[in-house]
Design a protein around this motif. Structure first.
Motif, PDB file in Angstrom:
ATOM      1  N   LEU A  67      37.068   8.406  27.875  1.00  0.00           N
ATOM      2  CA  LEU A  67      37.016   7.328  26.892  1.00  0.00           C
ATOM      3  C   LEU A  67      38.347   7.238  26.151  1.00  0.00           C
ATOM      4  O   LEU A  67      38.898   6.135  25.965  1.00  0.00           O
ATOM      5  N   LEU A  68      38.882   8.396  25.754  1.00  0.00           N
ATOM      6  CA  LEU A  68      40.186   8.398  25.060  1.00  0.00           C
ATOM      7  C   LEU A  68      41.268   7.775  25.948  1.00  0.00           C
ATOM      8  O   LEU A  68      42.081   6.972  25.482  1.00  0.00           O
ATOM      9  N   PHE A  88      36.441  10.305  16.731  1.00  0.00           N
ATOM     10  CA  PHE A  88      35.883   9.933  15.434  1.00  0.00           C
ATOM     11  C   PHE A  88      36.980   9.415  14.513  1.00  0.00           C
ATOM     12  O   PHE A  88      36.736   8.539  13.682  1.00  0.00           O
ATOM     13  N   ALA A  89      38.189   9.943  14.671  1.00  0.00           N
ATOM     14  CA  ALA A  89      39.294   9.494  13.820  1.00  0.00           C
ATOM     15  C   ALA A  89      39.628   8.022  14.093  1.00  0.00           C
ATOM     16  O   ALA A  89      40.118   7.316  13.221  1.00  0.00           O
ATOM     17  N   ARG A 104      29.250  14.331   9.635  1.00  0.00           N
ATOM     18  CA  ARG A 104      30.423  13.462   9.717  1.00  0.00           C
ATOM     19  C   ARG A 104      30.081  12.057  10.208  1.00  0.00           C
ATOM     20  O   ARG A 104      30.646  11.080   9.735  1.00  0.00           O
ATOM     21  N   VAL A 105      29.170  11.972  11.192  1.00  0.00           N
ATOM     22  CA  VAL A 105      28.957  10.655  11.822  1.00  0.00           C
ATOM     23  C   VAL A 105      27.665   9.949  11.446  1.00  0.00           C
ATOM     24  O   VAL A 105      27.461   8.802  11.848  1.00  0.00           O
ATOM     25  N   ILE A 117      36.911  -0.089  20.584  1.00  0.00           N
ATOM     26  CA  ILE A 117      35.695   0.437  19.944  1.00  0.00           C
ATOM     27  C   ILE A 117      35.605  -0.041  18.487  1.00  0.00           C
ATOM     28  O   ILE A 117      34.832   0.482  17.705  1.00  0.00           O
ATOM     29  N   SER A 118      36.384  -1.089  18.172  1.00  0.00           N
ATOM     30  CA  SER A 118      36.445  -1.498  16.761  1.00  0.00           C
ATOM     31  C   SER A 118      35.191  -2.237  16.289  1.00  0.00           C
ATOM     32  O   SER A 118      34.980  -2.393  15.100  1.00  0.00           O
ATOM     33  N   SER A 119      34.366  -2.716  17.222  1.00  0.00           N
ATOM     34  CA  SER A 119      33.173  -3.417  16.724  1.00  0.00           C
ATOM     35  C   SER A 119      31.874  -2.770  17.187  1.00  0.00           C
ATOM     36  O   SER A 119      30.865  -3.441  17.364  1.00  0.00           O
TER      37      SER A 119
END
Ligand code: AMP
Length: 380
Positions: free
Chosen positions: A135-136, A173-174, A199-200, A146-148
């Motif tokens: 994914l990275l 996550f960052a 965290r999530v 992955i912004s939306s």
């Protein structure tokens, strides 16, 4: 409790019926309404609990009502530790997308294969199932955004750490925006998983499903070696000679189930079958026939066998062996429950013996194979 009462609509129910699920598993009963309400969830559950369908169904239920622009913006991201799990989850999504209000594209991406086809195939994908590293790479290559993301699922969170994906998860996550809803699953809730959860997720509802412990010590296991042409007669011999009043018989396909029921009926043994090719109504009726009315034998397959609950079942017969040793344990665990004794009988031909050895090794228990050639099966 039914799937309808959990708040799932007709579109999803049609797929559930096609898959042959009779009723929700405990995790589905508890988690589906929570996910439908839009709350965050932390599920403690193992593979085999039905956890995949428990997030797939409500996520698709909601997503089908939304208008989404077809581009490279992912709406739902499912993070998984392994390629196998990614493929498996994608298949579950696909089995639910065919009856939805609109087309929803899903895709599984993982490392170890060429990235180019994944990059090309990304346009219009709304549900992405991905391992962290790949994914990275895809994000770095601008294959997707992955912004939306509306819904993030992290499956087998404990395994993510066991396999050393902690750092990659941190990087992800960052980059991740604030996600509307997060659902997390893990077999255990250790420190690392708890930290990730904090965290999530936001005020997640905790759903914990205890691992089903199957006590095989209460179960007497028997194995008979028969010639292929004697399988049917030997089964009927056993039912009569051992005076088996109620038994659940497992076979490997719907075709075998139907043909076995026909043969038993011809021999005046009252038998019914439950399998994926039967309508929901027929399955309910047949279960009722077996549980309450006079049917002596219920024939089923592994898929449907999981959803059947029968209290106090004295005997399970493997007319055909399951592929996985785990399924074998699940099958025989249908009997000998709650400290009652039970009997599990295997009827095996030559070509099943090797596989039966594997099952015994995995189970850690040896079962003496009994010969049957001296038994007179005439008339059975
Ligand atoms: P999972 O824990 O998601 O790997 O699911 C384990 C297995 O249970 C899969 O083979 C599913 O198809 C099956 N399954 C999931 N939900 C149900 C249900 N309600 N009834 C029967 N089988 C189910």
């Amino acid at each position: 409790m039914s799937f309808e009462s959990l708040g799932l609509s007709h579109n999803i129910i049609r797929s559930i019926n096609k898959l042959g699920y009779l009723k929700p598993f405990p995790i589905q009963e508890q988690a589906i309404p929570i996910i439908l309400q839009g709350k965050d969830l932390m599920g403690i559950a193992q593979t085999g609990s039905g956890k995949t369908a428990c997030f797939v169904m409500p996520i698709l239920e909601k997503l089908q009502n939304e208008e989404v622009k077809k581009d490279r913006n992912i709406q739902v991201l499912v993070l998984v530790p392994t390629r196998e799990l990614a493929i498996q989850i994608d298949e579950v999504f696909r089995s639910f997308t065919e009856n939805l209000k609109r087309e929803i594209r899903t895709m599984a991406v993982y490392g170890g294969v060429s990235i180019n086809p994944q990059m090309k195939g990304m346009f219009g994908v709304e549900v992405l199932i991905a391992t962290p590293g790949r994914l990275l790479d895809l994000i770095a290559n601008k294959a997707l955004s992955i912004s939306s993301i509306q819904h993030l699922v992290i499956d087998e969170a404990d395994k993510m750490f066991q396999l050393g994906f902690g750092e990659e998860m941190n990087q992800l996550f960052a980059q991740m925006p604030v996600v509307k809803q997060t659902t997390m699953f893990s077999a255990t809730l250790d420190d690392k998983v708890s930290e990730m959860r904090n965290r999530v997720t936001l005020n997640p509802v905790l759903v914990e499903i205890k691992k089903e412990e199957i006590e095989i010590e209460n179960i007497e296991q028997l194995a008979y070696h028969v010639a292929p042409e004697n399988k049917g007669p030997f089964l009927r011999y056993l039912i009569k000679e051992k005076n088996i009043k109620k038994a659940l018989i497992f076979v490997s396909s719907t075709k075998s189930a139907d043909s076995l029921v026909e043969k038993l009926k011809k021999n005046k043994i009252k038998a019914v079958a439950i399998h994926g090719q039967k309508s929901q109504g027929a399955r309910r009726n047949n279960l009722e026939e077996f549980k309450v009315n006079g049917a002596q034998i219920l024939v089923t397959t592994d898929l449907l066998g999981r959803g059947i609950h029968i209290d106090s079942l004295p005997c399970v017969i493997n007319y055909e062996l399951p592929r996985s040793p785990l399924d074998y344990i699940h099958r025989i665990g249908r009997t000998g429950r709650a400290n009652e004794t039970g009997t599990a009988i295997n009827i095996l031909t030559d070509d099943e013996l090797q596989h039966f050895r594997v099952i015994q090794r995995k189970m850690g228990k040896k079962i003496t194979l009994q010969r049957t050639e001296d038994i007179n099966l005439h008339g059975y």
